[in-house]
Design a protein around this motif. Structure first.
Motif, PDB file in Angstrom:
ATOM      1  N   ASP A 149       9.708 -42.166  21.903  1.00 20.45           N
ATOM      2  CA  ASP A 149       9.472 -41.684  23.270  1.00 20.45           C
ATOM      3  C   ASP A 149      10.125 -42.576  24.319  1.00 20.45           C
ATOM      4  OD1 ASP A 149       7.367 -39.529  22.670  1.00 20.45           O
ATOM      5  OD2 ASP A 149       6.671 -41.268  21.559  1.00 20.45           O
ATOM      6  N   VAL A 150      10.122 -43.885  24.061  1.00 17.76           N
ATOM      7  CA  VAL A 150      10.739 -44.835  24.999  1.00 17.76           C
ATOM      8  C   VAL A 150      11.520 -45.872  24.198  1.00 17.76           C
ATOM      9  CG1 VAL A 150       9.053 -44.538  26.881  1.00 17.76           C
ATOM     10  CG2 VAL A 150       8.628 -46.226  25.099  1.00 17.76           C
ATOM     11  N   GLY A 180      23.236 -49.237  23.434  1.00 17.73           N
ATOM     12  CA  GLY A 180      23.957 -48.189  24.165  1.00 17.73           C
ATOM     13  C   GLY A 180      23.291 -46.842  24.003  1.00 17.73           C
ATOM     14  N   LEU A 181      23.894 -45.836  24.631  1.00 19.89           N
ATOM     15  CA  LEU A 181      23.281 -44.505  24.654  1.00 19.89           C
ATOM     16  C   LEU A 181      23.212 -43.857  23.276  1.00 19.89           C
ATOM     17  CD1 LEU A 181      24.707 -43.027  27.947  1.00 19.89           C
ATOM     18  CD2 LEU A 181      22.411 -43.909  27.498  1.00 19.89           C
ATOM     19  N   LYS A 182      24.141 -44.210  22.386  1.00 23.50           N
ATOM     20  CA  LYS A 182      24.113 -43.658  21.026  1.00 23.50           C
ATOM     21  C   LYS A 182      22.823 -44.107  20.324  1.00 23.50           C
ATOM     22  CE  LYS A 182      26.118 -42.520  16.857  1.00 23.50           C
ATOM     23  NZ  LYS A 182      24.983 -42.632  15.999  1.00 23.50           N
ATOM     24  N   ASP A 183      22.475 -45.367  20.515  1.00 22.99           N
ATOM     25  CA  ASP A 183      21.242 -45.881  19.888  1.00 22.99           C
ATOM     26  C   ASP A 183      20.029 -45.124  20.425  1.00 22.99           C
ATOM     27  OD1 ASP A 183      22.774 -47.937  18.617  1.00 22.99           O
ATOM     28  OD2 ASP A 183      22.754 -49.036  20.514  1.00 22.99           O
ATOM     29  N   VAL A 184      20.015 -44.922  21.733  1.00 20.72           N
ATOM     30  CA  VAL A 184      18.897 -44.218  22.363  1.00 20.72           C
ATOM     31  C   VAL A 184      18.786 -42.805  21.780  1.00 20.72           C
ATOM     32  CG1 VAL A 184      18.101 -43.222  24.556  1.00 20.72           C
ATOM     33  CG2 VAL A 184      18.991 -45.565  24.478  1.00 20.72           C
ATOM     34  N   ASP A 185      19.928 -42.167  21.663  1.00 24.09           N
ATOM     35  CA  ASP A 185      19.961 -40.807  21.128  1.00 24.09           C
ATOM     36  C   ASP A 185      19.445 -40.779  19.686  1.00 24.09           C
ATOM     37  OD1 ASP A 185      20.675 -38.197  21.788  1.00 24.09           O
ATOM     38  OD2 ASP A 185      22.401 -38.325  20.438  1.00 24.09           O
ATOM     39  N   ASP A 186      19.901 -41.722  18.871  1.00 25.79           N
ATOM     40  CA  ASP A 186      19.449 -41.782  17.469  1.00 25.79           C
ATOM     41  C   ASP A 186      17.937 -41.969  17.399  1.00 25.79           C
ATOM     42  OD1 ASP A 186      22.070 -41.534  16.672  1.00 25.79           O
ATOM     43  OD2 ASP A 186      22.347 -43.674  16.242  1.00 25.79           O
ATOM     44  N   TYR A 187      17.425 -42.867  18.231  1.00 25.16           N
ATOM     45  CA  TYR A 187      15.973 -43.132  18.191  1.00 25.16           C
ATOM     46  C   TYR A 187      15.183 -41.940  18.733  1.00 25.16           C
ATOM     47  CZ  TYR A 187      16.280 -48.012  16.698  1.00 25.16           C
ATOM     48  OH  TYR A 187      16.478 -49.155  15.965  1.00 25.16           O
ATOM     49  N   ARG A 188      15.743 -41.284  19.745  1.00 23.21           N
ATOM     50  CA  ARG A 188      15.040 -40.112  20.287  1.00 23.21           C
ATOM     51  C   ARG A 188      14.924 -39.024  19.202  1.00 23.21           C
ATOM     52  NH1 ARG A 188      14.359 -39.062  25.654  1.00 23.21           N
ATOM     53  NH2 ARG A 188      16.220 -40.123  26.400  1.00 23.21           N
ATOM     54  N   LYS A 189      16.027 -38.814  18.484  1.00 27.84           N
ATOM     55  CA  LYS A 189      16.013 -37.797  17.411  1.00 27.84           C
ATOM     56  C   LYS A 189      15.027 -38.191  16.301  1.00 27.84           C
ATOM     57  CE  LYS A 189      20.655 -36.026  18.048  1.00 27.84           C
ATOM     58  NZ  LYS A 189      21.996 -36.561  17.925  1.00 27.84           N
ATOM     59  N   ALA A 190      14.866 -39.483  16.078  1.00 29.67           N
ATOM     60  CA  ALA A 190      13.927 -39.933  15.030  1.00 29.67           C
ATOM     61  C   ALA A 190      12.468 -39.750  15.467  1.00 29.67           C
ATOM     62  CB  ALA A 190      14.197 -41.402  14.692  1.00 29.67           C
ATOM     63  N   GLY A 191      12.250 -39.566  16.780  1.00 30.03           N
ATOM     64  CA  GLY A 191      10.876 -39.325  17.242  1.00 30.03           C
ATOM     65  C   GLY A 191      10.343 -40.321  18.255  1.00 30.03           C
ATOM     66  N   ARG A 225      11.105 -42.560  11.832  1.00 30.55           N
ATOM     67  CA  ARG A 225      11.023 -41.206  11.235  1.00 30.55           C
ATOM     68  C   ARG A 225       9.742 -41.067  10.428  1.00 30.55           C
ATOM     69  NH1 ARG A 225      16.542 -42.065   9.332  1.00 30.55           N
ATOM     70  NH2 ARG A 225      17.864 -41.480  11.086  1.00 30.55           N
ATOM     71  N   GLU A 226       9.420 -42.103   9.670  1.00 27.77           N
ATOM     72  CA  GLU A 226       8.218 -42.032   8.819  1.00 27.77           C
ATOM     73  C   GLU A 226       6.933 -42.007   9.660  1.00 27.77           C
ATOM     74  OE1 GLU A 226      10.274 -44.482   5.117  1.00 27.77           O
ATOM     75  OE2 GLU A 226       8.558 -45.370   6.150  1.00 27.77           O
ATOM     76  N   ILE A 227       6.922 -42.814  10.706  1.00 31.86           N
ATOM     77  CA  ILE A 227       5.730 -42.841  11.576  1.00 31.86           C
ATOM     78  C   ILE A 227       5.545 -41.453  12.192  1.00 31.86           C
ATOM     79  CG2 ILE A 227       4.708 -43.825  13.683  1.00 31.86           C
ATOM     80  CD1 ILE A 227       6.409 -46.369  13.140  1.00 31.86           C
ATOM     81  N   ARG A 228       6.644 -40.892  12.701  1.00 30.36           N
ATOM     82  CA  ARG A 228       6.561 -39.609  13.405  1.00 30.36           C
ATOM     83  C   ARG A 228       6.120 -38.480  12.475  1.00 30.36           C
ATOM     84  NH1 ARG A 228       4.792 -39.657  17.022  1.00 30.36           N
ATOM     85  NH2 ARG A 228       6.082 -40.105  18.794  1.00 30.36           N
ATOM     86  N   LYS A 229       6.520 -38.561  11.198  1.00 29.66           N
ATOM     87  CA  LYS A 229       6.106 -37.538  10.231  1.00 29.66           C
ATOM     88  C   LYS A 229       4.600 -37.559  10.043  1.00 29.66           C
ATOM     89  CE  LYS A 229       9.661 -37.079   6.910  1.00 29.66           C
ATOM     90  NZ  LYS A 229      10.146 -37.695   5.697  1.00 29.66           N
ATOM     91  N   LYS A 230       4.023 -38.754  10.135  1.00 30.81           N
ATOM     92  CA  LYS A 230       2.607 -38.913   9.800  1.00 30.81           C
ATOM     93  C   LYS A 230       1.681 -38.837  11.006  1.00 30.81           C
ATOM     94  CE  LYS A 230       0.317 -42.134   6.669  1.00 30.81           C
ATOM     95  NZ  LYS A 230      -0.408 -41.526   5.726  1.00 30.81           N
ATOM     96  N   SER A 231       2.220 -39.020  12.217  1.00 26.21           N
ATOM     97  CA  SER A 231       1.316 -39.181  13.368  1.00 26.21           C
ATOM     98  C   SER A 231       1.986 -38.781  14.689  1.00 26.21           C
ATOM     99  CB  SER A 231       0.883 -40.654  13.406  1.00 26.21           C
ATOM    100  OG  SER A 231       0.528 -41.052  14.681  1.00 26.21           O
ATOM    101  N   ASP A 232       1.127 -38.427  15.662  1.00 23.14           N
ATOM    102  CA  ASP A 232       1.629 -38.065  16.997  1.00 23.14           C
ATOM    103  C   ASP A 232       1.625 -39.247  17.967  1.00 23.14           C
ATOM    104  OD1 ASP A 232       1.981 -35.464  16.333  1.00 23.14           O
ATOM    105  OD2 ASP A 232      -0.058 -34.849  16.921  1.00 23.14           O
ATOM    106  N   VAL A 233       1.291 -40.419  17.459  1.00 25.73           N
ATOM    107  CA  VAL A 233       1.154 -41.585  18.345  1.00 25.73           C
ATOM    108  C   VAL A 233       2.462 -41.808  19.129  1.00 25.73           C
ATOM    109  CG1 VAL A 233       1.883 -43.275  16.554  1.00 25.73           C
ATOM    110  CG2 VAL A 233       0.312 -43.992  18.376  1.00 25.73           C
ATOM    111  N   PRO A 234       2.360 -42.108  20.431  1.00 26.92           N
ATOM    112  CA  PRO A 234       3.589 -42.439  21.180  1.00 26.92           C
ATOM    113  C   PRO A 234       4.308 -43.649  20.560  1.00 26.92           C
ATOM    114  CG  PRO A 234       1.762 -42.072  22.680  1.00 26.92           C
ATOM    115  CD  PRO A 234       1.176 -42.115  21.295  1.00 26.92           C
ATOM    116  N   ILE A 235       5.629 -43.558  20.487  1.00 30.71           N
ATOM    117  CA  ILE A 235       6.400 -44.628  19.820  1.00 30.71           C
ATOM    118  C   ILE A 235       7.449 -45.206  20.770  1.00 30.71           C
ATOM    119  CG2 ILE A 235       7.929 -45.220  17.901  1.00 30.71           C
ATOM    120  CD1 ILE A 235       6.932 -42.727  16.428  1.00 30.71           C
ATOM    121  N   ALA A 236       7.459 -46.540  20.854  1.00 27.63           N
ATOM    122  CA  ALA A 236       8.537 -47.243  21.548  1.00 27.63           C
ATOM    123  C   ALA A 236       9.464 -47.801  20.478  1.00 27.63           C
ATOM    124  CB  ALA A 236       7.966 -48.376  22.397  1.00 27.63           C
ATOM    125  N   ALA A 237      10.731 -47.362  20.509  1.00 25.12           N
ATOM    126  CA  ALA A 237      11.700 -47.856  19.527  1.00 25.12           C
ATOM    127  C   ALA A 237      12.237 -49.206  19.981  1.00 25.12           C
ATOM    128  CB  ALA A 237      12.851 -46.864  19.405  1.00 25.12           C
TER     129      ALA A 237
END
Ligand SMILES: Cc1cc2nc3c(=O)[nH]c(=O)nc-3n(C[C@H](O)[C@H](O)[C@H](O)COP(=O)(O)O)c2cc1C
Length: 274
Positions: free
Chosen positions: A246-247, A233-244, A215-227
């Motif tokens: 990309d993969v 599981g899919l819940k984790d993927v969803d949480d990370y996608r919402k945080a910003g 979340r903090e990285i995404r607030k500061k920059s547009d850099v592509p992020i791999a979580a």
């Protein structure tokens, strides 16, 4: 089943990536490797490394602490024996590298860049006696700036969630990094038979640290992020996608469930170990 995604200037066939160090050199189980959008081979150094003597992997409730110590066969063996096999698999090949000085980083890039889709710079390994590079952002930025000049291939920086991830990510992005992987394992200690061992913590215990960092990285920059941190599981993927993010990079879960993809079928998402 999944859509192709663009990440770090690459087109990958789905958003799931096998993490460095958790999937061998990436080719050993071709039928499993080819399910991933990309596979990151374990971190390669110029000279072979035996890593630490055992014990090296500790299961703790909710995670894994490892002190493998970057065991690997070295650049020459990797380039001759493993990389040709990895390239035969129908997935995007990313290789993680670590140099102890600029000359070593340059040798790794020079030998590998023509053979791989992208290189991942391991800037955050806690299992070495030397200091974690991202702890010194300016020094880390200077190295990256010099490495950027050596190749046109995408360079991905692997950082950790606890050493100023937002500041480090925007600095590295300014110096030419194409994407960030957050996170490496987080420095930890474990006691066994009265002895304290230092290692790196991974698994679901680190997920909340990594979410916050992303979340903090995404607030500061547009850099592509791999979580990367505790994805099962899919819940984790969803949480990370919402945080910003990309993969999505699957790490220690692969030690237990190397056949975890497609994630929809994961029946073990509440398992205790990872
Ligand atoms: C046994 C083991 C070995 C690892 N080796 C490496 C490595 O060589 N290079 C690297 O960048 N990360 C390495 N990692 C870190 C993982 O790639 C990943 O960043 C970390 O485990 C967090 O993801 P997870 O919570 O999904 O496991 C290793 C992790 C484990 C558990």
């Amino acid at each position: 089943m999944y859509d192709t995604v663009r990440f770090a200037g690459l087109e990958i066939k789905n958003p799931f990536i096998a993490a460095s160090g958790c999937f061998g050199y990436g080719w050993e189980f071709p039928a499993l490797s080819e399910k991933f959008g990309a596979v990151v081979a374990k971190t390669i150094t110029v000279k072979p490394r035996e890593g630490n003597s055992p014990p090296r992997i500790f299961e703790v409730p909710g995670g894994v602490i490892n002190r493998v110590g970057l065991q690997n066969c070295g650049l020459k063996n990797f380039a001759e024996k493993h990389l040709p096999r990895l390239k035969k698999i129908g997935t995007t090949v990313i290789v993680s590298i670590f140099g102890e000085n600029f000359r070593q980083w340059a040798e790794l890039i020079g030998t590998l860049e023509k053979e791989v889709a992208a290189l991942e710079l391991n800037l955050s390994c806690p299992n070495l006696n030397k200091q974690i590079l991202t702890k010194n952002p300016e020094k880390c930025g200077n190295i990256v700036e010099k490495l950027r000049k050596l190749t046109d291939k995408p360079l991905i920086a692997k950082i950790n969630a606890v050493d100023s991830p937002a500041a480090v990510s925007s600095l590295l992005s300014d110096r030419g990094i194409d994407a960030i992987v957050c996170s490496n394992t987080i420095p930890a200690r474990v006691e066994l038979n009265g002895r304290i061992y230092k290692g790196g913590l991974s698994g679901r215990l680190i997920k909340n640290f990594v979410l916050k960092a992303i979340r903090e990285i995404r607030k500061k920059s547009d850099v592509p992020i791999a979580a990367c941190g505790g994805i099962r599981g899919l819940k984790d993927v969803d949480d990370y996608r919402k945080a910003g993010a990309d993969v999505f990079v699957l790490g220690s879960v692969l030690l237990r469930q190397p056949d975890i993809l497609p994630l929809e079928k994961n029946i073990d998402s509440e398992g205790d170990i990872v």
